[in-house]
Every structure is written in structure tokens, then in C-alpha cells.
Design a protein around this motif. Structure first.
Motif, mmCIF file in Angstrom:
data_model
loop_
_atom_site.group_PDB
_atom_site.id
_atom_site.type_symbol
_atom_site.label_atom_id
_atom_site.label_comp_id
_atom_site.label_asym_id
_atom_site.label_seq_id
_atom_site.Cartn_x
_atom_site.Cartn_y
_atom_site.Cartn_z
ATOM 1 N N ILE A 92 0.601 -1.456 -0.097
ATOM 2 C CA ILE A 92 0.236 -1.006 -0.295
ATOM 3 C C ILE A 92 0.510 1.458 -0.391
ATOM 4 O O ILE A 92 0.504 2.137 -0.621
ATOM 5 C CB ILE A 92 -1.063 0.282 1.222
ATOM 6 N N THR A 133 -8.187 -3.319 -0.810
ATOM 7 C CA THR A 133 -6.990 -2.918 -1.527
ATOM 8 C C THR A 133 -8.068 -3.466 -2.430
ATOM 9 O O THR A 133 -7.284 -2.877 -4.051
ATOM 10 C CB THR A 133 -6.481 -4.137 -1.005
ATOM 11 N N PHE A 177 -7.467 1.976 -1.122
ATOM 12 C CA PHE A 177 -6.238 2.932 -0.291
ATOM 13 C C PHE A 177 -5.617 3.291 -1.133
ATOM 14 O O PHE A 177 -4.839 2.983 -2.004
ATOM 15 C CB PHE A 177 -5.216 1.162 0.541
ATOM 16 N N ARG A 209 -4.064 7.517 2.220
ATOM 17 C CA ARG A 209 -5.021 6.654 3.151
ATOM 18 C C ARG A 209 -5.253 6.024 3.214
ATOM 19 O O ARG A 209 -5.968 4.729 2.469
ATOM 20 C CB ARG A 209 -6.348 6.711 1.736
ATOM 21 N N ARG A 210 -4.361 5.360 4.695
ATOM 22 C CA ARG A 210 -3.795 4.042 5.035
ATOM 23 C C ARG A 210 -4.262 3.658 6.517
ATOM 24 O O ARG A 210 -3.688 2.353 7.210
ATOM 25 C CB ARG A 210 -2.643 3.844 4.282
#
Length: 203
Positions: A88, A159, A164, A168-169
Motif C-alpha cells: 500500500i 485493496t 487505499f 489513505r491507509r
């Protein structure tokens, strides 16, 4: 002038950025409270083991045939969850999907082996205080594993839907942190119930 200002689009945040947000503190608080629960259960084991007569321990030499490989499997799943989070951060969705997906499969494998471990026991929940502590402690841990599997499945799905990004995680970081917590707690449970008897405790 006022109307123009009102009509101008505003670049407002749509959620917590990176790890900044109340959700992060909420996850930390949850983990702290759950850690206190396990600390109490493990303290009860050591207290009863130290104060009871010899023979309290129903398994002076617990079998490691299932427990040890299962522990290694769970630890490996934590590495894969971290690998997914790094995906991510580096905007590599395939890496993230692989990490979360394989971590989920490993966690499910751990749960299945734990069920086999329970079935192999020659005693039940009400056999003694030792038996009660063993099944309650590992049962609570299993409940946390199942909750973690739901989280990993959700991370995999979100995901795949491209929810994400490195900014924005927060959900990803909190979910992976929870899975790490589940794995660390198991290390304490495994050491207590499977390794300390070999050191002569509570025999």
C-alpha cells in the motif's frame, strides 16, 4: 465576492491522513485492554502452578508436533501482513493483495490446526483448573484470530477495490497492527503452555 468564495471548491480532507486519526488511537486502546486480559490469564496460570501440589500440570511434556509448526505459520503470516502494508505504501496493489491474501490463508491454517490440537487433548474444559485455563486462554486467542481473519479479508477486498493509498491507509495500519498483536500474544501463550513445562514449572 462572497458568492464566488462559496462556490469555489474546497480541498477538505475526506478522512484521516496516514496514521493520524482517532481510529489509530482506538486500535491502540483496544489492543492495550485485550493485552491486559491475556496478562491476567497468564498470571493465573503461573500463580496456580506455583501454589498447587505436584501433578497440577496435566501435560508435563506437551507435544510440539502441531504447536511449534503452527506458531511458525502464524509468525510468517505477520510478515506477510507487513508485506501487504508495504505494498500500500509503495502503491503496488498486487503486492498488497498477495500479502493480505496469503496472511489470511496462513491465519486460517493456524485456526484449523488449533482445532486439531484441541481435539487431540485427553481432557476437557472442566477437568481441572489447568484444563480450564488452557481452553479459556487458547479459546480467547482463537476468537482474536477469527476477528483478525475478518480484518484481513476486509483489507484484501478493499485493496482490490482500490480504496487505499499511501495517504489513505489508517485502516490498513490499524488492521495490520491488530494482526501483529494477535501473533505476539500467541508467543506468550505458546511459551507459557508448551515450553515452560519443559523447564520444570508446576510439575
Amino acid at each position: 465576492m462572497a458568492e464566488a468564495a462559496l462556490s469555489r471548491p474546497q480541498n477538505l480532507p475526506v478522512g484521516p491522513i496516514r496514521r493520524h486519526g482517532i481510529g489509530w488511537w482506538g486500535a491502540g486502546t483496544l489492543i492495550a485492554s485485550e493485552a491486559a486480559l491475556f496478562a491476567f490469564l497468564l498470571f493465573a496460570y503461573f500463580y496456580l502452578g506455583a501454589t498447587n501440589r505436584p501433578g497440577w500440570l496435566l501435560e508435563p511434556a506437551p507435544s510440539l508436533n502441531l504447536a511449534l509448526p503452527n506458531t511458525l505459520l502464524l509468525l510468517a503470516s505477520s510478515v506477510l501482513a507487513w508485506f501487504g502494508e508495504r505494498g500500500i505504501l509503495s502503491m503496488k496493489r498486487v503486492q498488497a493483495l498477495l500479502g493480505f491474501g496469503i496472511a489470511f490463508l496462513m491465519g486460517a491454517g493456524f485456526a484449523a490446526v488449533q482445532l486439531l490440537e484441541w481435539r487431540a487433548k485427553t481432557y476437557g474444559l472442566g477437568a481441572s483448573s489447568y484444563a480450564s485455563l488452557y481452553f479459556v486462554t487458547t479459546g480467547f486467542h482463537m476468537a482474536h484470530v477469527l476477528a483478525g481473519l475478518v480484518i484481513l479479508a476486509a483489507l484484501f477486498l478493499w485493496t482490490a477495490l482500490d480504496y487505499f493509498s499511501p495517504r489513505r491507509r489508517l485502516v490498513v495500519s490499524a488492521g495490520v497492527l491488530y494482526w501483529h498483536f494477535v501473533d505476539i500474544i500467541w508467543l506468550f501463550v505458546f511459551t507459557t503452555y508448551y515450553l515452560t513445562p519443559y523447564l520444570g514449572f508446576a510439575r
